[in-house]
Design an enzyme around this catalytic site. Structure first.
Site, mmCIF file in Angstrom:
data_model
loop_
_atom_site.group_PDB
_atom_site.id
_atom_site.type_symbol
_atom_site.label_atom_id
_atom_site.label_comp_id
_atom_site.label_asym_id
_atom_site.label_seq_id
_atom_site.Cartn_x
_atom_site.Cartn_y
_atom_site.Cartn_z
ATOM 1 N N HIS A 247 1.150 -1.058 -0.143
ATOM 2 C CA HIS A 247 0.000 -0.393 -0.045
ATOM 3 C C HIS A 247 1.062 1.146 -0.109
ATOM 4 O O HIS A 247 2.137 1.953 -0.719
ATOM 5 C CB HIS A 247 -0.746 0.100 1.031
ATOM 6 C CG HIS A 247 -2.268 0.704 1.157
ATOM 7 N ND1 HIS A 247 -2.619 1.615 0.445
ATOM 8 C CD2 HIS A 247 -2.350 0.730 2.379
ATOM 9 C CE1 HIS A 247 -3.344 2.506 1.016
ATOM 10 N NE2 HIS A 247 -3.818 2.172 1.513
ATOM 11 N N HIS A 289 -2.138 -2.144 -9.652
ATOM 12 C CA HIS A 289 -2.980 -1.339 -8.610
ATOM 13 C C HIS A 289 -3.908 -2.708 -8.788
ATOM 14 O O HIS A 289 -4.154 -3.216 -10.163
ATOM 15 C CB HIS A 289 -3.425 -0.444 -8.968
ATOM 16 C CG HIS A 289 -4.375 0.377 -8.340
ATOM 17 N ND1 HIS A 289 -6.237 0.679 -8.235
ATOM 18 C CD2 HIS A 289 -3.653 1.450 -7.084
ATOM 19 C CE1 HIS A 289 -5.867 1.131 -7.033
ATOM 20 N NE2 HIS A 289 -4.726 1.855 -6.710
ATOM 21 N N ASP A 346 2.265 5.724 -6.431
ATOM 22 C CA ASP A 346 4.738 5.584 -6.086
ATOM 23 C C ASP A 346 5.073 5.680 -6.956
ATOM 24 O O ASP A 346 6.786 5.799 -6.347
ATOM 25 C CB ASP A 346 3.885 4.606 -4.247
ATOM 26 C CG ASP A 346 2.988 4.217 -3.485
ATOM 27 O OD1 ASP A 346 2.226 5.330 -3.712
ATOM 28 O OD2 ASP A 346 2.825 3.600 -3.361
HETATM 29 N N1 CMC Z 1 5.110 -7.003 -9.656
HETATM 30 C C1 CMC Z 1 5.104 -8.119 -10.685
HETATM 31 N N2 CMC Z 1 3.817 -9.489 -10.475
HETATM 32 C C2 CMC Z 1 3.060 -8.374 -10.352
HETATM 33 C C3 CMC Z 1 2.374 -6.687 -9.656
HETATM 34 C C4 CMC Z 1 4.085 -6.234 -9.714
HETATM 35 N N3 CMC Z 1 3.890 -5.257 -8.711
HETATM 36 N N4 CMC Z 1 1.558 -6.629 -9.328
HETATM 37 C C5 CMC Z 1 0.545 -7.819 -9.988
HETATM 38 N N5 CMC Z 1 0.997 -8.966 -10.355
HETATM 39 C C6 CMC Z 1 1.264 -10.325 -10.579
HETATM 40 C C7 CMC Z 1 0.673 -10.893 -9.351
HETATM 41 O O1 CMC Z 1 1.845 -11.079 -9.607
HETATM 42 C C8 CMC Z 1 -0.412 -11.196 -9.963
HETATM 43 O O2 CMC Z 1 -0.056 -12.477 -11.027
HETATM 44 P P1 CMC Z 1 -0.618 -14.148 -11.467
HETATM 45 O O3 CMC Z 1 -2.058 -13.482 -11.883
HETATM 46 O O4 CMC Z 1 0.170 -14.332 -12.766
HETATM 47 O O5 CMC Z 1 -0.459 -14.945 -10.426
HETATM 48 C C9 CMC Z 1 -1.337 -10.462 -10.754
HETATM 49 O O6 CMC Z 1 -0.634 -9.577 -10.945
HETATM 50 C C10 CMC Z 1 -2.894 -9.812 -10.269
HETATM 51 O O7 CMC Z 1 -1.322 -9.958 -8.354
HETATM 52 P P2 CMC Z 1 -2.519 -9.525 -7.413
HETATM 53 O O8 CMC Z 1 -1.552 -9.134 -6.220
HETATM 54 O O9 CMC Z 1 -3.789 -10.560 -7.300
HETATM 55 O O10 CMC Z 1 -3.559 -8.015 -7.660
HETATM 56 P P3 CMC Z 1 -3.396 -7.336 -6.408
HETATM 57 O O11 CMC Z 1 -4.838 -6.770 -7.381
HETATM 58 O O12 CMC Z 1 -4.479 -7.268 -5.457
HETATM 59 O O13 CMC Z 1 -2.371 -5.847 -6.991
HETATM 60 C C11 CMC Z 1 -0.881 -4.744 -5.897
HETATM 61 C C12 CMC Z 1 -1.906 -5.428 -6.665
HETATM 62 C C13 CMC Z 1 -1.214 -2.718 -5.470
HETATM 63 C C14 CMC Z 1 -1.182 -5.525 -4.527
HETATM 64 C C15 CMC Z 1 -0.318 -5.329 -6.573
HETATM 65 O O14 CMC Z 1 -0.761 -5.038 -7.781
HETATM 66 C C16 CMC Z 1 1.288 -5.159 -6.600
HETATM 67 O O15 CMC Z 1 1.517 -6.154 -5.342
HETATM 68 N N6 CMC Z 1 2.075 -4.016 -6.390
HETATM 69 C C17 CMC Z 1 3.338 -3.475 -6.064
HETATM 70 C C18 CMC Z 1 2.720 -2.771 -4.510
HETATM 71 C C19 CMC Z 1 3.070 -1.305 -5.442
HETATM 72 O O16 CMC Z 1 3.403 -0.120 -5.974
HETATM 73 N N7 CMC Z 1 1.893 -0.670 -3.982
HETATM 74 C C20 CMC Z 1 0.954 0.430 -4.193
HETATM 75 C C21 CMC Z 1 -0.314 0.541 -4.955
HETATM 76 S S1 CMC Z 1 -0.717 2.113 -4.848
HETATM 77 C C22 CMC Z 1 -0.433 3.025 -3.890
HETATM 78 C C23 CMC Z 1 -2.016 2.695 -2.954
HETATM 79 O O17 CMC Z 1 -2.849 3.338 -2.920
HETATM 80 O O18 CMC Z 1 -1.110 2.412 -2.293
#
Ligand code: CMC
Length: 412
Positions: A247, A289, A346
Protein backbone atom coordinates in the site's frame (compact mmCIF):
# COMPACT_ATOMS: atom_id res chain seq x y z
CA UNK A 1 -29.96 -4.22 -8.16
CA UNK A 2 -28.27 -0.91 -7.47
CA UNK A 3 -26.71 1.58 -9.84
CA UNK A 4 -24.26 4.33 -8.87
CA UNK A 5 -24.37 7.83 -10.36
CA UNK A 6 -21.62 6.88 -12.83
CA UNK A 7 -23.46 3.73 -13.92
CA UNK A 8 -21.57 1.10 -11.91
CA UNK A 9 -23.87 -1.80 -11.16
CA UNK A 10 -24.17 -3.82 -7.97
CA UNK A 11 -26.26 -6.54 -6.40
CA UNK A 12 -27.52 -5.77 -2.92
CA UNK A 13 -26.99 -8.93 -0.87
CA UNK A 14 -27.63 -7.41 2.52
CA UNK A 15 -30.50 -9.87 3.21
CA UNK A 16 -28.89 -12.87 1.49
CA UNK A 17 -28.14 -14.89 4.63
CA UNK A 18 -31.41 -14.00 6.30
CA UNK A 19 -33.34 -15.25 3.27
CA UNK A 20 -31.17 -18.14 2.03
CA UNK A 21 -28.69 -19.11 4.80
CA UNK A 22 -25.90 -18.52 2.24
CA UNK A 23 -23.04 -16.07 2.59
CA UNK A 24 -20.59 -14.96 -0.12
CA UNK A 25 -16.83 -15.54 -0.25
CA UNK A 26 -14.72 -12.76 -1.72
CA UNK A 27 -11.05 -12.83 -0.63
CA UNK A 28 -9.52 -9.34 -0.61
CA UNK A 29 -13.05 -7.92 -1.19
CA UNK A 30 -12.24 -7.54 -4.90
CA UNK A 31 -15.96 -7.82 -5.80
CA UNK A 32 -17.51 -6.40 -2.69
CA UNK A 33 -18.86 -2.91 -2.21
CA UNK A 34 -18.80 -2.14 1.51
CA UNK A 35 -20.70 1.14 1.41
CA UNK A 36 -22.48 3.75 -0.66
CA UNK A 37 -20.19 6.76 -0.92
CA UNK A 38 -20.42 10.19 -2.52
CA UNK A 39 -16.80 11.21 -1.93
CA UNK A 40 -14.52 9.80 -4.63
CA UNK A 41 -15.15 8.23 -8.00
CA UNK A 42 -12.58 6.14 -9.80
CA UNK A 43 -12.80 4.15 -12.98
CA UNK A 44 -9.90 1.72 -13.12
CA UNK A 45 -10.44 0.82 -16.77
CA UNK A 46 -10.50 4.41 -18.01
CA UNK A 47 -7.99 5.82 -15.49
CA UNK A 48 -10.44 8.32 -13.97
CA UNK A 49 -10.17 9.81 -10.49
CA UNK A 50 -12.52 12.51 -9.21
CA UNK A 51 -13.03 14.02 -5.77
CA UNK A 52 -16.67 15.03 -5.25
CA UNK A 53 -17.05 14.92 -9.03
CA UNK A 54 -14.03 17.12 -9.84
CA UNK A 55 -11.20 15.49 -11.86
CA UNK A 56 -8.01 15.21 -9.84
CA UNK A 57 -6.13 16.82 -12.76
CA UNK A 58 -8.17 20.02 -12.36
CA UNK A 59 -7.59 20.10 -8.63
CA UNK A 60 -3.85 19.53 -9.12
CA UNK A 61 -3.79 22.45 -11.60
CA UNK A 62 -6.03 24.91 -9.81
CA UNK A 63 -6.55 24.05 -6.17
CA UNK A 64 -4.49 23.89 -2.98
CA UNK A 65 -4.22 20.94 -0.63
CA UNK A 66 -6.17 22.80 2.08
CA UNK A 67 -8.99 23.66 -0.34
CA UNK A 68 -9.08 20.06 -1.61
CA UNK A 69 -9.22 18.83 1.99
CA UNK A 70 -12.20 21.12 2.59
CA UNK A 71 -13.87 19.81 -0.57
CA UNK A 72 -13.44 16.18 0.46
CA UNK A 73 -14.54 16.68 4.04
CA UNK A 74 -17.44 19.07 3.44
CA UNK A 75 -18.64 17.89 0.04
CA UNK A 76 -18.25 21.21 -1.79
CA UNK A 77 -15.61 23.79 -2.67
CA UNK A 78 -15.43 26.50 0.00
CA UNK A 79 -16.24 30.15 -0.70
CA UNK A 80 -13.50 32.57 0.36
CA UNK A 81 -14.94 33.11 3.87
CA UNK A 82 -15.18 29.39 4.46
CA UNK A 83 -11.67 28.81 3.16
CA UNK A 84 -10.24 31.60 5.32
CA UNK A 85 -11.99 30.25 8.39
CA UNK A 86 -10.69 26.75 7.66
CA UNK A 87 -7.16 28.09 7.23
CA UNK A 88 -7.49 30.03 10.48
CA UNK A 89 -8.63 26.91 12.34
CA UNK A 90 -5.71 24.94 10.92
CA UNK A 91 -3.37 27.64 12.13
CA UNK A 92 -5.00 27.81 15.59
CA UNK A 93 -4.58 24.07 16.09
CA UNK A 94 -1.13 23.66 14.64
CA UNK A 95 0.83 23.45 17.89
CA UNK A 96 1.44 20.11 19.56
CA UNK A 97 1.24 19.70 23.33
CA UNK A 98 4.78 20.19 24.64
CA UNK A 99 4.54 17.03 26.75
CA UNK A 100 4.25 15.00 23.57
CA UNK A 101 7.88 15.82 22.81
CA UNK A 102 9.00 13.45 25.54
CA UNK A 103 7.24 10.64 23.65
CA UNK A 104 9.32 11.30 20.56
CA UNK A 105 12.50 11.36 22.59
CA UNK A 106 11.83 7.92 24.02
CA UNK A 107 11.28 5.96 20.81
CA UNK A 108 14.37 3.93 19.90
CA UNK A 109 16.50 5.75 17.31
CA UNK A 110 15.84 3.26 14.54
CA UNK A 111 12.02 3.31 14.90
CA UNK A 112 10.18 3.64 11.62
CA UNK A 113 8.38 7.02 11.41
CA UNK A 114 5.10 5.29 10.46
CA UNK A 115 5.10 3.28 13.70
CA UNK A 116 5.79 6.46 15.64
CA UNK A 117 3.07 8.37 13.79
CA UNK A 118 0.45 5.70 14.36
CA UNK A 119 1.22 5.63 18.11
CA UNK A 120 1.32 9.40 18.38
CA UNK A 121 -2.03 9.84 16.66
CA UNK A 122 -3.66 7.46 19.15
CA UNK A 123 -1.88 9.37 21.93
CA UNK A 124 -3.43 12.63 20.68
CA UNK A 125 -6.73 11.47 22.16
CA UNK A 126 -5.22 11.45 25.66
CA UNK A 127 -3.84 14.94 25.20
CA UNK A 128 -6.98 16.27 23.56
CA UNK A 129 -9.98 14.48 25.14
CA UNK A 130 -13.57 15.13 24.04
CA UNK A 131 -14.63 18.68 24.88
CA UNK A 132 -17.54 19.18 27.25
CA UNK A 133 -20.60 21.08 26.07
CA UNK A 134 -19.92 20.92 22.33
CA UNK A 135 -22.33 19.52 19.79
CA UNK A 136 -21.19 16.43 17.88
CA UNK A 137 -20.62 18.57 14.76
CA UNK A 138 -18.49 21.13 16.63
CA UNK A 139 -16.51 18.37 18.31
CA UNK A 140 -15.87 16.66 14.96
CA UNK A 141 -14.79 19.96 13.34
CA UNK A 142 -12.24 20.61 16.07
CA UNK A 143 -10.96 17.02 16.08
CA UNK A 144 -10.52 16.87 12.32
CA UNK A 145 -8.77 20.25 12.18
CA UNK A 146 -6.48 19.18 15.00
CA UNK A 147 -5.61 16.03 13.11
CA UNK A 148 -4.94 17.80 9.82
CA UNK A 149 -2.80 20.43 11.46
CA UNK A 150 -1.03 18.54 14.23
CA UNK A 151 -0.10 15.44 12.23
CA UNK A 152 1.81 17.70 9.85
CA UNK A 153 3.53 19.44 12.79
CA UNK A 154 4.32 16.10 14.44
CA UNK A 155 5.83 14.70 11.24
CA UNK A 156 8.25 17.63 10.96
CA UNK A 157 8.92 17.55 14.69
CA UNK A 158 9.84 13.87 14.64
CA UNK A 159 12.24 14.50 11.74
CA UNK A 160 13.97 17.32 13.62
CA UNK A 161 14.20 15.27 16.80
CA UNK A 162 15.51 12.21 14.96
CA UNK A 163 18.38 14.41 13.79
CA UNK A 164 18.94 15.83 17.26
CA UNK A 165 17.96 19.29 16.02
CA UNK A 166 15.86 22.00 17.56
CA UNK A 167 12.15 21.77 16.75
CA UNK A 168 10.85 24.53 14.46
CA UNK A 169 7.36 25.76 15.33
CA UNK A 170 4.60 26.49 12.81
CA UNK A 171 4.28 30.11 11.72
CA UNK A 172 0.92 31.88 11.31
CA UNK A 173 2.10 33.77 8.22
CA UNK A 174 2.83 30.63 6.21
CA UNK A 175 0.47 28.41 4.26
CA UNK A 176 -0.07 24.78 5.26
CA UNK A 177 2.50 23.39 2.81
CA UNK A 178 5.06 26.20 3.19
CA UNK A 179 4.83 25.76 6.95
CA UNK A 180 5.60 22.07 6.65
CA UNK A 181 8.70 22.65 4.53
CA UNK A 182 9.83 25.38 6.88
CA UNK A 183 9.34 23.20 9.97
CA UNK A 184 11.32 20.44 8.27
CA UNK A 185 14.25 22.42 6.96
CA UNK A 186 14.64 25.76 8.71
CA UNK A 187 17.43 25.95 11.26
CA UNK A 188 18.86 28.68 13.50
CA UNK A 189 22.13 28.53 11.56
CA UNK A 190 20.68 28.21 8.06
CA UNK A 191 17.38 29.76 7.13
CA UNK A 192 15.22 27.81 4.75
CA UNK A 193 14.29 29.68 1.61
CA UNK A 194 10.62 29.01 0.82
CA UNK A 195 10.32 28.53 -2.90
CA UNK A 196 6.78 28.95 -4.30
CA UNK A 197 7.31 26.27 -6.97
CA UNK A 198 8.37 23.71 -4.37
CA UNK A 199 5.44 24.65 -2.17
CA UNK A 200 3.21 24.14 -5.21
CA UNK A 201 4.83 20.73 -5.85
CA UNK A 202 4.00 19.70 -2.28
CA UNK A 203 0.42 20.93 -2.73
CA UNK A 204 0.08 18.75 -5.83
CA UNK A 205 1.75 15.77 -4.13
CA UNK A 206 -0.75 15.93 -1.27
CA UNK A 207 -3.75 16.61 -3.54
CA UNK A 208 -2.91 13.46 -5.52
CA UNK A 209 -2.88 11.41 -2.32
CA UNK A 210 -5.94 13.00 -0.71
CA UNK A 211 -8.43 10.18 -1.29
CA UNK A 212 -8.79 6.95 -3.23
CA UNK A 213 -12.15 5.48 -2.22
CA UNK A 214 -12.16 2.11 -0.43
CA UNK A 215 -8.43 1.27 -0.46
CA UNK A 216 -6.88 -0.82 2.33
CA UNK A 217 -6.20 1.99 4.82
CA UNK A 218 -9.52 3.76 4.19
CA UNK A 219 -11.35 0.46 4.61
CA UNK A 220 -9.42 0.07 7.90
CA UNK A 221 -10.48 3.55 9.05
CA UNK A 222 -14.12 2.78 8.22
CA UNK A 223 -14.01 -0.68 9.79
CA UNK A 224 -12.38 0.48 13.01
CA UNK A 225 -14.59 3.58 13.03
CA UNK A 226 -17.68 1.41 12.68
CA UNK A 227 -17.14 0.26 16.27
CA UNK A 228 -17.83 3.92 17.14
CA UNK A 229 -14.26 4.48 18.26
CA UNK A 230 -12.92 8.05 18.36
CA UNK A 231 -11.54 9.59 15.16
CA UNK A 232 -7.91 9.56 16.39
CA UNK A 233 -7.98 5.79 16.94
CA UNK A 234 -9.62 5.17 13.56
CA UNK A 235 -7.01 7.31 11.77
CA UNK A 236 -4.23 5.55 13.66
CA UNK A 237 -5.53 2.25 12.23
CA UNK A 238 -5.43 3.78 8.75
CA UNK A 239 -1.82 4.85 9.28
CA UNK A 240 -0.88 1.32 10.35
CA UNK A 241 -2.49 -0.15 7.21
CA UNK A 242 -0.86 2.43 4.96
CA UNK A 243 2.57 1.45 6.29
CA UNK A 244 2.39 -1.86 4.36
CA UNK A 245 4.70 -2.15 1.32
CA UNK A 246 1.81 -3.23 -0.91
CA UNK A 247 0.00 0.00 0.00
CA UNK A 248 1.55 3.36 0.96
CA UNK A 249 4.85 1.79 1.99
CA UNK A 250 5.47 1.18 -1.72
CA UNK A 251 6.82 4.72 -2.22
CA UNK A 252 9.79 3.96 0.04
CA UNK A 253 10.24 0.53 -1.55
CA UNK A 254 10.32 2.04 -5.07
CA UNK A 255 13.30 4.22 -4.23
CA UNK A 256 15.05 1.30 -2.53
CA UNK A 257 14.43 -0.80 -5.68
CA UNK A 258 15.72 1.96 -7.99
CA UNK A 259 18.81 2.33 -5.78
CA UNK A 260 19.38 -1.42 -5.98
CA UNK A 261 19.10 -1.30 -9.78
CA UNK A 262 21.58 1.59 -9.78
CA UNK A 263 23.97 -0.32 -7.50
CA UNK A 264 23.76 -3.27 -9.92
CA UNK A 265 24.80 -1.23 -12.93
CA UNK A 266 21.53 0.50 -13.83
CA UNK A 267 19.91 -2.20 -15.97
CA UNK A 268 16.30 -2.82 -14.94
CA UNK A 269 15.86 -5.96 -17.08
CA UNK A 270 17.01 -8.52 -14.46
CA UNK A 271 14.58 -6.94 -11.99
CA UNK A 272 11.70 -7.25 -14.44
CA UNK A 273 12.64 -10.91 -14.97
CA UNK A 274 12.62 -11.45 -11.20
CA UNK A 275 9.17 -9.85 -10.94
CA UNK A 276 7.86 -12.33 -13.53
CA UNK A 277 9.36 -15.36 -11.78
CA UNK A 278 6.61 -17.01 -9.72
CA UNK A 279 9.21 -18.64 -7.46
CA UNK A 280 10.60 -15.23 -6.53
CA UNK A 281 8.45 -13.12 -4.17
CA UNK A 282 9.96 -9.93 -5.67
CA UNK A 283 7.47 -7.54 -7.30
CA UNK A 284 8.07 -4.39 -9.30
CA UNK A 285 7.34 -1.79 -6.67
CA UNK A 286 5.22 1.11 -7.87
CA UNK A 287 3.67 -1.10 -10.55
CA UNK A 288 0.17 -2.55 -10.63
CA UNK A 289 -3.03 -1.63 -8.86
CA UNK A 290 -6.11 -3.44 -7.65
CA UNK A 291 -8.45 -1.05 -9.47
CA UNK A 292 -6.43 0.65 -12.23
CA UNK A 293 -5.94 -1.60 -15.22
CA UNK A 294 -4.53 1.33 -17.17
CA UNK A 295 -2.13 4.19 -16.35
CA UNK A 296 -2.83 5.60 -12.88
CA UNK A 297 -3.86 9.24 -13.58
CA UNK A 298 -1.92 10.31 -10.48
CA UNK A 299 1.28 8.72 -11.80
CA UNK A 300 1.05 10.80 -15.00
CA UNK A 301 0.88 14.03 -13.01
CA UNK A 302 3.62 12.84 -10.65
CA UNK A 303 5.94 12.00 -13.55
CA UNK A 304 5.48 15.49 -15.02
CA UNK A 305 6.09 16.89 -11.55
CA UNK A 306 9.47 15.14 -11.33
CA UNK A 307 10.70 17.00 -14.40
CA UNK A 308 9.29 20.31 -13.19
CA UNK A 309 10.84 20.09 -9.72
CA UNK A 310 14.23 18.86 -10.94
CA UNK A 311 14.30 21.61 -13.59
CA UNK A 312 13.47 24.20 -10.97
CA UNK A 313 16.28 22.96 -8.74
CA UNK A 314 18.67 22.75 -11.73
CA UNK A 315 19.46 19.25 -10.69
CA UNK A 316 19.42 15.79 -12.14
CA UNK A 317 18.39 12.60 -10.36
CA UNK A 318 19.89 9.45 -11.91
CA UNK A 319 17.08 7.45 -10.26
CA UNK A 320 14.62 9.23 -12.56
CA UNK A 321 16.55 7.94 -15.59
CA UNK A 322 16.38 4.43 -14.16
CA UNK A 323 12.66 4.77 -13.44
CA UNK A 324 11.94 5.99 -16.99
CA UNK A 325 14.04 3.16 -18.46
CA UNK A 326 12.31 0.59 -16.24
CA UNK A 327 8.89 1.84 -17.29
CA UNK A 328 9.83 1.74 -20.99
CA UNK A 329 11.25 -1.78 -20.84
CA UNK A 330 8.48 -3.11 -18.59
CA UNK A 331 5.66 -1.73 -20.72
CA UNK A 332 6.98 -3.68 -23.74
CA UNK A 333 7.13 -6.93 -21.78
CA UNK A 334 4.36 -9.41 -22.56
CA UNK A 335 3.89 -10.44 -18.90
CA UNK A 336 3.50 -6.82 -17.83
CA UNK A 337 1.11 -6.13 -20.72
CA UNK A 338 -0.96 -9.27 -20.05
CA UNK A 339 -1.21 -8.45 -16.36
CA UNK A 340 -2.17 -4.79 -17.03
CA UNK A 341 0.66 -3.52 -14.88
CA UNK A 342 1.25 0.23 -15.16
CA UNK A 343 3.11 2.65 -12.91
CA UNK A 344 0.99 3.68 -9.95
CA UNK A 345 1.16 6.87 -7.86
CA UNK A 346 4.14 5.57 -5.88
CA UNK A 347 6.39 4.97 -8.87
CA UNK A 348 7.49 8.56 -9.44
CA UNK A 349 6.45 10.17 -6.15
CA UNK A 350 9.68 9.30 -4.33
CA UNK A 351 11.69 11.25 -6.88
CA UNK A 352 9.62 14.37 -6.17
CA UNK A 353 10.04 13.84 -2.42
CA UNK A 354 13.80 13.29 -2.70
CA UNK A 355 14.07 16.53 -4.64
CA UNK A 356 12.17 18.34 -1.88
CA UNK A 357 14.72 16.96 0.61
CA UNK A 358 12.42 14.48 2.35
CA UNK A 359 14.33 11.46 3.71
CA UNK A 360 13.30 8.09 2.26
CA UNK A 361 12.01 6.65 5.53
CA UNK A 362 9.53 9.54 5.77
CA UNK A 363 7.96 8.96 2.35
CA UNK A 364 5.02 6.99 3.68
CA UNK A 365 4.44 9.63 6.35
CA UNK A 366 4.10 12.12 3.48
CA UNK A 367 1.47 9.85 1.92
CA UNK A 368 -0.32 9.64 5.29
CA UNK A 369 -0.50 13.43 5.68
CA UNK A 370 -1.94 13.64 2.17
CA UNK A 371 -4.49 10.88 2.82
CA UNK A 372 -5.80 12.44 6.06
CA UNK A 373 -8.63 14.44 4.40
CA UNK A 374 -9.83 11.29 2.64
CA UNK A 375 -9.77 9.18 5.79
CA UNK A 376 -11.57 11.92 7.71
CA UNK A 377 -14.20 12.40 4.99
CA UNK A 378 -14.82 8.65 4.80
CA UNK A 379 -15.02 8.31 8.59
CA UNK A 380 -17.47 11.22 8.71
CA UNK A 381 -19.60 9.76 5.95
CA UNK A 382 -19.74 6.43 7.77
CA UNK A 383 -20.43 7.98 11.18
CA UNK A 384 -23.35 10.00 9.83
CA UNK A 385 -24.87 7.20 7.73
CA UNK A 386 -28.44 6.59 8.95
CA UNK A 387 -27.99 2.94 7.90
CA UNK A 388 -24.71 2.65 9.80
CA UNK A 389 -23.78 -0.87 10.84
CA UNK A 390 -20.90 -2.34 12.79
CA UNK A 391 -18.49 -3.89 10.24
CA UNK A 392 -18.32 -7.56 10.96
CA UNK A 393 -17.57 -9.90 8.05
CA UNK A 394 -18.36 -13.59 8.23
CA UNK A 395 -16.20 -16.57 7.33
CA UNK A 396 -16.43 -20.09 6.05
CA UNK A 397 -15.03 -22.28 8.79
CA UNK A 398 -12.61 -24.99 7.59
CA UNK A 399 -11.22 -26.20 10.93
CA UNK A 400 -11.77 -29.50 12.79
CA UNK A 401 -15.26 -30.69 13.64
CA UNK A 402 -16.22 -31.07 17.30
CA UNK A 403 -13.34 -32.63 19.23
CA UNK A 404 -12.82 -32.86 23.01
CA UNK A 405 -10.21 -31.60 25.40
CA UNK A 406 -7.49 -34.16 26.23
CA UNK A 407 -5.62 -33.89 29.52
CA UNK A 408 -1.91 -33.13 29.00
CA UNK A 409 -0.78 -36.41 30.60
CA UNK A 410 -2.95 -38.35 28.14
CA UNK A 411 -1.63 -36.59 24.98
CA UNK A 412 0.87 -38.48 22.78
N1 CMC B 1 5.07 -7.01 -10.10
C1 CMC B 1 4.93 -8.24 -10.63
N2 CMC B 1 3.76 -8.88 -10.76
C2 CMC B 1 2.66 -8.27 -10.30
C3 CMC B 1 2.73 -6.98 -9.74
C4 CMC B 1 3.98 -6.34 -9.65
N3 CMC B 1 4.10 -5.13 -9.11
N4 CMC B 1 1.49 -6.61 -9.36
C5 CMC B 1 0.67 -7.61 -9.68
N5 CMC B 1 1.39 -8.62 -10.26
C6 CMC B 1 0.87 -9.88 -10.78
C7 CMC B 1 0.74 -10.93 -9.69
O1 CMC B 1 1.92 -11.68 -9.56
C8 CMC B 1 -0.43 -11.75 -10.18
O2 CMC B 1 0.04 -12.57 -11.22
P1 CMC B 1 -0.70 -13.99 -11.55
O3 CMC B 1 -2.15 -13.68 -11.77
O4 CMC B 1 0.00 -14.45 -12.79
O5 CMC B 1 -0.47 -14.86 -10.34
C9 CMC B 1 -1.33 -10.69 -10.83
O6 CMC B 1 -0.47 -9.64 -11.24
C10 CMC B 1 -2.39 -10.16 -9.89
O7 CMC B 1 -1.76 -9.81 -8.69
P2 CMC B 1 -2.58 -9.55 -7.34
O8 CMC B 1 -1.62 -9.34 -6.23
O9 CMC B 1 -3.65 -10.56 -7.17
O10 CMC B 1 -3.30 -8.23 -7.78
P3 CMC B 1 -3.86 -7.13 -6.89
O11 CMC B 1 -4.92 -6.46 -7.64
O12 CMC B 1 -4.20 -7.58 -5.52
O13 CMC B 1 -2.52 -6.22 -6.81
C11 CMC B 1 -1.08 -4.68 -5.81
C12 CMC B 1 -2.46 -4.92 -6.44
C13 CMC B 1 -0.93 -3.19 -5.64
C14 CMC B 1 -1.04 -5.36 -4.43
C15 CMC B 1 0.05 -5.25 -6.73
O14 CMC B 1 -0.04 -4.73 -8.02
C16 CMC B 1 1.44 -5.03 -6.15
O15 CMC B 1 1.89 -5.80 -5.29
N6 CMC B 1 2.14 -3.94 -6.60
C17 CMC B 1 3.44 -3.60 -6.03
C18 CMC B 1 3.25 -2.79 -4.77
C19 CMC B 1 2.76 -1.39 -5.07
O16 CMC B 1 3.27 -0.69 -5.93
N7 CMC B 1 1.76 -0.92 -4.28
C20 CMC B 1 1.21 0.42 -4.39
C21 CMC B 1 -0.18 0.43 -4.89
S1 CMC B 1 -0.75 2.06 -5.39
C22 CMC B 1 -0.70 3.03 -3.95
C23 CMC B 1 -1.78 2.71 -3.03
O17 CMC B 1 -2.92 3.10 -3.29
O18 CMC B 1 -1.49 2.06 -2.02
Amino acid sequence: MLEGTEGEKAIDISRLRELTKYITLDPGFANTGSCLSSITFMDGEKGILRYRGIPVQELAEESSFVETAYLLINGKLPNSNELNRFRMLLNDHSLVHEDMRTFFQNFPRQSHPMGILSSMVTALRSFYPALEGLSETEETTITLTRLLSKVRTMAAMSYKMSRGHMVVYPRPDLSYCANFLNMMFDSPVKHYHIDDDLVQALNVFWILHADHEQNCSTAAVRLVGSARVNLYAAISAGIAALWGPLHGGANQKVIEMLEEIQANGGDSRPFIERAKDKKDPFRLMGFGHRVYKTYDPRAKIMKAMCDKVLDKLHTHDPLLDIAVQLEEVARKDQYIIDHNLYPNVDFYSGIVLRALGIPTNMFTVMFAIGRLPGWIAQWKEDASDPNWKLSRPRQIYTGPNLSHYVLIKERG
